[in-house]
Design an enzyme around this catalytic site. Structure first.
Site, PDB file in Angstrom:
ATOM      1  N   ASP A 281       0.867  -1.173   0.000  1.00 17.48           N
ATOM      2  CA  ASP A 281       0.000   0.000   0.000  1.00 17.48           C
ATOM      3  C   ASP A 281       0.909   1.230   0.000  1.00 17.48           C
ATOM      4  OD1 ASP A 281      -2.379   1.645   0.488  1.00 17.48           O
ATOM      5  OD2 ASP A 281      -1.613   1.820   2.535  1.00 17.48           O
TER       6      ASP A 281
ATOM      7  N   ASP B  44      -0.280   5.139   0.877  1.00 19.67           N
ATOM      8  CA  ASP B  44      -0.591   6.090   1.960  1.00 19.67           C
ATOM      9  C   ASP B  44      -0.593   5.396   3.315  1.00 19.67           C
ATOM     10  OD1 ASP B  44      -1.463   8.873   0.853  1.00 19.67           O
ATOM     11  OD2 ASP B  44      -2.393   7.431  -0.510  1.00 19.67           O
TER      12      ASP B  44
ATOM     13  N   THR C   6      -2.647   1.021  -4.503  1.00 18.51           N
ATOM     14  CA  THR C   6      -3.073   2.183  -3.739  1.00 18.51           C
ATOM     15  C   THR C   6      -4.500   2.590  -4.073  1.00 18.51           C
ATOM     16  OG1 THR C   6      -2.626   4.544  -3.320  1.00 18.51           O
ATOM     17  CG2 THR C   6      -2.017   3.695  -5.484  1.00 18.51           C
ATOM     18  N   SER C   7      -5.162   3.190  -3.094  1.00 13.71           N
ATOM     19  CA  SER C   7      -6.501   3.734  -3.309  1.00 13.71           C
ATOM     20  C   SER C   7      -6.446   5.141  -3.884  1.00 13.71           C
ATOM     21  CB  SER C   7      -7.279   3.742  -1.984  1.00 13.71           C
ATOM     22  OG  SER C   7      -7.475   2.424  -1.508  1.00 13.71           O
TER      23      SER C   7
ATOM     24  N   LYS D  35     -10.422  -1.301  -2.156  1.00 17.41           N
ATOM     25  CA  LYS D  35     -10.284  -1.990  -0.871  1.00 17.41           C
ATOM     26  C   LYS D  35     -11.508  -1.675   0.011  1.00 17.41           C
ATOM     27  CE  LYS D  35      -5.332  -1.041  -1.240  1.00 17.41           C
ATOM     28  NZ  LYS D  35      -4.174  -0.345  -0.639  1.00 17.41           N
TER      29      LYS D  35
END
Length: 225
Positions: free
Chosen positions: A12, A14, A111-112, A144
């Site tokens: 991931d 952040d 990543t989101s 996610k």
């Protein structure tokens, strides 16, 4: 101490590689404040690890007359305001990525965040060129805690998910890694240990993790409370 076989490493971004969560919390809080919508710490924490659009969709009913897209753009606009919290690498993160690259371990980020944002942070960390793959919010249908992003990373790295290790700092991310069938290492940078209880291993930061011949991942010390 634990040893983990390592076919690929998937991170991931952040809160895991770079500590952006204090800034992100301020951005979301300012959005609620701007619209005079009540919130608490639990609500703001629930945004961690998720795509902003999807997290906002759960609360858009609190913002009459506003669309999710409008609200997301407004929140993102706060990122560059003066006085926002600084961001910094999670201790040991950059060295670990470099060690994995030196060991020829396939590497990805899931990543989101949106791609321009993610690429900017990875360039800031100086590790973009070490990664084989970056999966961003725009590359998946469902974010996610759905495992789509991690399954896509395993597929494109050509590594079975059960041979990959995923690193996450938030419950939604841990759930995604586990649902993908990967071993999960939780990193206590943004959440209490209990929130990462479903991870296979939990560490304070990446100073507790190193790469050994095999290659394998050695977890020097886990956090239990």
């Amino acid at each position: 101490m634990a040893m983990i076989g390592l076919g690929a490493a998937v991170f991931d971004l952040d809160g895991t590689l770079i500590d952006t969560e204090p800034r992100n919390r301020v951005m979301w809080s300012r959005l609620f404040d701007a619209h005079r919508v009540p919130y608490d710490e639990t609500l703001i924490t629930s945004f961690a690890g998720r795509r902003g659009i999807e997290a906002l969709a759960d609360h858009v009913h609190l913002f009459p007359g506003r669309t999710v897209e409008e609200l997301f753009e407004q929140a993102v606009s706060y990122e560059s305001l003066p006085g926002m919290p600084d961001v910094a690498p999670v201790p040991g993160a950059v060295d670990l990525v470099r060690s994995l690259a030196d060991a020829a371990v396939p590497l990805a980020v899931v990543t989101s965040g949106q791609r321009p944002y993610a690429e900017r942070l990875l360039d800031m960390l100086g590790i973009r060129g070490l990664l084989d793959l970056v999966v961003t919010a725009g590359d998946v249908v469902t974010g996610k805690p759905h495992p789509e992003g991690y399954l896509a990373a395993a597929r494109d790295l050509d590594v079975p998910p059960q041979e990959a290790v995923g690193f996450e700092d938030a419950p939604a991310g841990v759930a995604a890694v586990k649902a993908a069938g990967m071993t999960c290492v939780g990193v206590v940078t943004t959440q209490p240990v209990g929130a990462l209880a479903k991870a296979d291993h939990v560490v304070a930061d990446f100073m507790e993790v190193d790469v050994v011949p095999g290659p394998a991942l050695r977890v020097l010390r886990t956090v239990t409370s």
